[in-house]
Design a protein around this motif. Structure first.
Motif, short mmCIF file in Angstrom:
data_model
loop_
_atom_site.label_atom_id
_atom_site.label_comp_id
_atom_site.label_asym_id
_atom_site.label_seq_id
_atom_site.Cartn_x
_atom_site.Cartn_y
_atom_site.Cartn_z
N VAL A 185 47.55 38.44 52.79
CA VAL A 185 47.59 39.21 54.04
C VAL A 185 48.43 38.49 55.07
O VAL A 185 49.24 39.10 55.78
CB VAL A 185 46.16 39.43 54.55
CG1 VAL A 185 46.20 40.12 55.90
CG2 VAL A 185 45.37 40.27 53.57
N ALA A 229 40.51 34.83 51.43
CA ALA A 229 40.81 34.82 50.00
C ALA A 229 40.27 36.05 49.27
O ALA A 229 40.77 36.42 48.23
CB ALA A 229 40.27 33.55 49.37
N ASN A 230 39.22 36.68 49.81
CA ASN A 230 38.70 37.86 49.09
C ASN A 230 39.04 39.18 49.78
O ASN A 230 38.63 40.24 49.35
CB ASN A 230 37.20 37.73 48.83
CG ASN A 230 36.33 38.03 50.04
OD1 ASN A 230 36.82 38.34 51.11
ND2 ASN A 230 35.03 37.94 49.85
N LEU A 231 39.82 39.07 50.85
CA LEU A 231 40.19 40.25 51.63
C LEU A 231 40.91 41.29 50.77
O LEU A 231 40.75 42.49 50.95
CB LEU A 231 41.09 39.79 52.78
CG LEU A 231 41.43 40.77 53.88
CD1 LEU A 231 40.18 41.43 54.42
CD2 LEU A 231 42.17 40.05 54.99
N GLU A 232 41.70 40.78 49.79
CA GLU A 232 42.49 41.67 48.93
C GLU A 232 41.62 42.72 48.24
O GLU A 232 42.07 43.82 47.96
CB GLU A 232 43.24 40.87 47.85
CG GLU A 232 43.81 39.54 48.31
CD GLU A 232 45.00 39.68 49.25
OE1 GLU A 232 45.55 40.78 49.28
OE2 GLU A 232 45.32 38.72 49.95
N ARG A 233 40.36 42.35 47.96
CA ARG A 233 39.47 43.28 47.28
C ARG A 233 39.27 44.57 48.07
O ARG A 233 38.98 45.61 47.51
CB ARG A 233 38.07 42.66 47.15
CG ARG A 233 37.96 41.58 46.14
CD ARG A 233 36.51 41.18 46.04
NE ARG A 233 36.41 39.75 45.79
CZ ARG A 233 35.29 39.07 45.86
NH1 ARG A 233 34.16 39.66 46.20
NH2 ARG A 233 35.29 37.79 45.60
N GLU A 289 38.27 34.02 41.39
CA GLU A 289 38.20 35.15 42.32
C GLU A 289 37.87 36.45 41.61
O GLU A 289 37.05 37.24 42.08
CB GLU A 289 39.53 35.24 43.09
CG GLU A 289 39.66 36.43 44.04
CD GLU A 289 38.54 36.53 45.06
OE1 GLU A 289 37.95 35.50 45.40
OE2 GLU A 289 38.26 37.66 45.51
N ARG A 318 52.00 39.18 54.33
CA ARG A 318 52.37 40.54 54.68
C ARG A 318 52.66 40.65 56.16
O ARG A 318 53.63 41.27 56.58
CB ARG A 318 51.21 41.50 54.38
CG ARG A 318 51.16 41.92 52.95
CD ARG A 318 50.14 43.02 52.83
NE ARG A 318 49.42 42.86 51.60
CZ ARG A 318 48.40 43.64 51.25
NH1 ARG A 318 47.98 44.59 52.06
NH2 ARG A 318 47.81 43.46 50.11
N PRO A 339 49.34 38.69 44.20
CA PRO A 339 49.87 39.63 45.19
C PRO A 339 50.13 38.92 46.51
O PRO A 339 49.63 37.81 46.74
CB PRO A 339 48.75 40.66 45.33
CG PRO A 339 47.53 40.04 44.77
CD PRO A 339 47.96 38.99 43.82
N LEU A 340 50.91 39.55 47.36
CA LEU A 340 51.16 39.02 48.70
C LEU A 340 49.85 38.77 49.42
O LEU A 340 48.96 39.61 49.39
CB LEU A 340 51.93 40.05 49.51
CG LEU A 340 53.44 40.06 49.50
CD1 LEU A 340 53.93 41.07 50.53
CD2 LEU A 340 53.98 38.71 49.84
#
Lengths: 385, 269
Positions: free
Chosen positions: B79, A84-88, B158, B82, B76-77
């Motif tokens: 991971v 869930a926080n990977l996007e950062r 988040e 993706r 956003p997409l």
């Protein structure tokens, strides 16, 4: 032929009910033994000696409340990377190869704690085992935050306590008021008004609970706040108050019917012995229908316990372990209503919600069984006496 | 029999001679897309734009399966998504349609008119429980939040709380309207809502991203977003191979008229 039709109708209803109950428990029990994030692998830097963490330890590390040293690792706070926080850490258009490279860089940090699906896990990390004891998480924790990442908090006590507070307040209102209404209608109301009043009760009982809830939010919540000098009006007390009101017709009609059913012989004997009307009500009728009052109270409690919409609107829904009724509470049914729609089928959150449903079912069943036990004992006593 | 057959054939072909553009996904983006579709179809009668909700995940799954031309998403997409698109050999293009800016609101009688991001985090995680600690009156703070099923909740946890958990005393209400109602009637309340929902019964706070940084009111344009980052982008995703098919509609969305519609709906174009 007719007999067959009735048999089919009866048995099919029974089978559907059994099916629903089985479904409820089949979906709920996995909350006790499943791991909440089966697709995630937890991993640390190879230099980190930790090999096993409890769920509580993972959450403490994630929130920065403890550092690795507390679990035998390096004296540094953990750096958590999970789905869930990977996007950062990723640029907007990372390709699969880029993602792998960035994750490999992150994994070079000795304080890293990864919680990722196996295909994403960099090669140079050490997987660790995370222990999850469903029973302890459900009944040993005082926090409810079922969507928290990487591991949820699923303590049911705040929700149980919330439901108990609302039911308790509701009963405090519905039992005395229901009795008073029933006595008035059965004993003192002019006969011409009897049926209009009964119809009015039915209407009141049939009010859509959303309407009651919204009215509660707009009118009762601010009223409770100003009358009781609270700093916020969404409390267990407010919810209990409203639920007491909407349960009043049920309680009052059950008691009223019992009052009407007191044998004439007894009532006339009482008058014959010189008792007044009040003496007859208080000394003869009320003691005589005591089991019915208890039954009515238990059925009302079941009704209050299961109510969803009103509590969702006025109780504040904070998963707080409330010590007074003037705090916000989150009840079992409100939690189900608010969260079930968004919990992916088969996910741990979904199973926990069904577990709550099963708990609620057992509580309501216990109330109904108690009501039934009192009722049947009372009937037996009457036929014997 | 023949008469009915020709009637059905007429229905069938009567419909298919209009080009169909399907848009599916997030319920947050849904009202915006409906307005776009309505105005777009008024000018281009030959294109039929069908808009359906279901949630961001639903729209993206439909895009993956080729069941929609455009997927709407309020996030956003992921991971995992993706990688799934990559596995099918689909290149998805991301188009930021608008920004949903969150306003942090209190009761108008509350003398507090600005907070730092840090303060906000401390309020919602329970480290600050009284307005006095923030220079306000001696009143308890009652934070309000959307239910956990809402995308706004996820975004707030988040991005604003930086992944930390909400304190147990935060009150969760089922809809934005109920939060507006709660704040309007309580001096001690604080809550977050989309700017489209603000009204004169609420006071919108100015927020500073860090101590020492200027306090800013919610952004009204993309330039202002740099100083007020409590906003989430709303996206359209489409398959690169469908670029020609969606080009005209997207051009309309980003046109002067489309941007005016976006602003009118309460989003930042």
């Amino acid at each position: 032929m007719k007999k067959k039709m009735f048999a089919v109708a009866g048995w099919s209803t029974f089978l559907v009910l059994i099916g629903l109950t089985v479904f409820l428990f089949r979906e709920g029990l996995p909350a006790l033994y499943k791991f909440p994030q089966p697709e995630l692998v937890f991993a640390v830097h190879p230099a980190n000696p930790v090999v096993r963490l409890s769920a509580e330890a993972v959450r403490a590390l994630a929130e920065g409340k403890a550092d690795w040293a507390a679990f035998g690792g390096p004296a540094r706070p953990a750096r958590l990377v999970h789905l869930a926080n990977l996007e950062r850490y990723l640029p907007a258009y990372a390709s699969a190869a880029e993602i792998q490279r960035i994750l490999a860089d992150l994994a070079a940090d000795t304080a890293i704690l990864l919680a990722l699906p196996a295909p994403l896990l960099p090669e140079a990390v050490k997987p660790i085992s995370v222990t999850w004891q469903g029973w302890r998480e459900l009944f040993g924790s005082l926090y409810w935050s079922p969507t928290y990442e990487p591991l949820p908090r699923v303590g049911v006590w705040p929700l149980l306590v919330g439901s108990v507070w609302v039911t308790f307040i509701g009963l405090m209102l519905v039992v005395p008021l229901g009795l008073a209404m029933a006595i008035y209608v059965a004993e003192f109301l002019p006969r011409t008004l009897y049926y209009p009043i009964k119809v009015l009760w039915e209407v009141l009982a049939g009010l859509p609970s959303v309407v009651v809830g919204f009215w509660g939010l707009v009118v009762v919540v601010p009223a409770v706040k100003s009358v009781l000098h609270l700093s916020a009006g969404e409390t267990a007390f407010t919810a209990g108050l409203l639920l007491g009101w909407i349960t009043l017709p049920l309680m009052a009609s059950l008691v009223e019917e019992a009052l009407q059913a007191v044998p004439r012989l007894l009532v006339e004997s009482s008058y014959g012995l010189g008792a007044t009307r009040w003496q007859t009500i208080l000394r003869l009728k009320l003691p005589y229908i005591l089991p019915s009052i208890a039954t009515a109270a238990l059925l009302s409690a079941g009704r209050i316990l299961g109510e969803t919409m009103v509590v969702l609107m006025v109780s504040g829904n904070a998963p707080l372990l409330a010590t007074t009724p003037f705090q916000p509470v989150r009840t079992l049914p409100a939690t189900l209503a608010a969260e079930l729609g968004e919990a992916p089928i088969g996910s741990y959150h979904y199973h926990v919600l069904f577990f709550l449903g099963a708990l609620l079912f057992l509580l309501t069943l216990a109330l109904n069984l108690a009501a039934y036990a009192i009722q049947s004992r009372y009937l037996r006593a009457q036929t014997l006496g | 029999m023949g008469k009915w057959m020709s009637f059905f054939l007429f229905l069938l072909f009567g419909c298919t001679d209009r080009a169909v553009l399907r848009i599916k996904g997030s319920d947050t983006v849904l009202p915006l897309s409906q307005i776009f579709a309505e105005h777009f179809m008024q000018r281009r009668g030959e294109v039929l734009v069908s808009v359906t909700g279901g949630g961001s995940g639903v729209g993206l799954a439909a895009l993956l399966n080729g069941d929609t031309e455009i997927a709407m998403a309020s996030r956003p997409l992921k991971v995992s998504e993706r990688l799934r698109f990559a596995a099918r050999g689909i290149t998805v293009i991301e188009d930021t349609v608008a920004w949903d800016v969150l306003a942090i609101c209190v009761h108008p009688a509350n003398p507090i008119s600005r907070l730092t991001w840090e303060d906000l985090e401390r309020i919602y995680t329970g480290q600050v429980r009284n307005w006095r600690e923030l220079g306000g009156p001696d009143l308890p703070i009652h934070p309000y939040s959307r239910e956990s099923s809402s995308g706004t909740f996820e975004f707030f946890r988040e991005r604003v709380l930086r992944g930390k958990d909400f304190a147990a005393h935060v009150r969760f209400l089922p809809a934005t309207g109920t939060i507006v109602q709660a704040i309007a009637q309580n001096v001690s309340a604080i809550g977050y809502i989309g700017i489209a929902y603000t009204n004169p019964n609420l006071k919108v706070l100015a927020i500073a991203t860090a101590p020492g940084k200027p306090y800013r009111l919610p952004a009204r344009s993309r330039q202002e977003l740099a100083d007020y980052p409590i906003a989430r982008p709303l996206y359209y995703y489409y398959d690169q191979r469908n670029r020609e098919k969606v080009k005209e509609f997207l051009a309309f969305v980003h046109s002067e008229e489309g941007r005016a519609l976006t602003a009118k709906m309460g989003y930042v174009p």
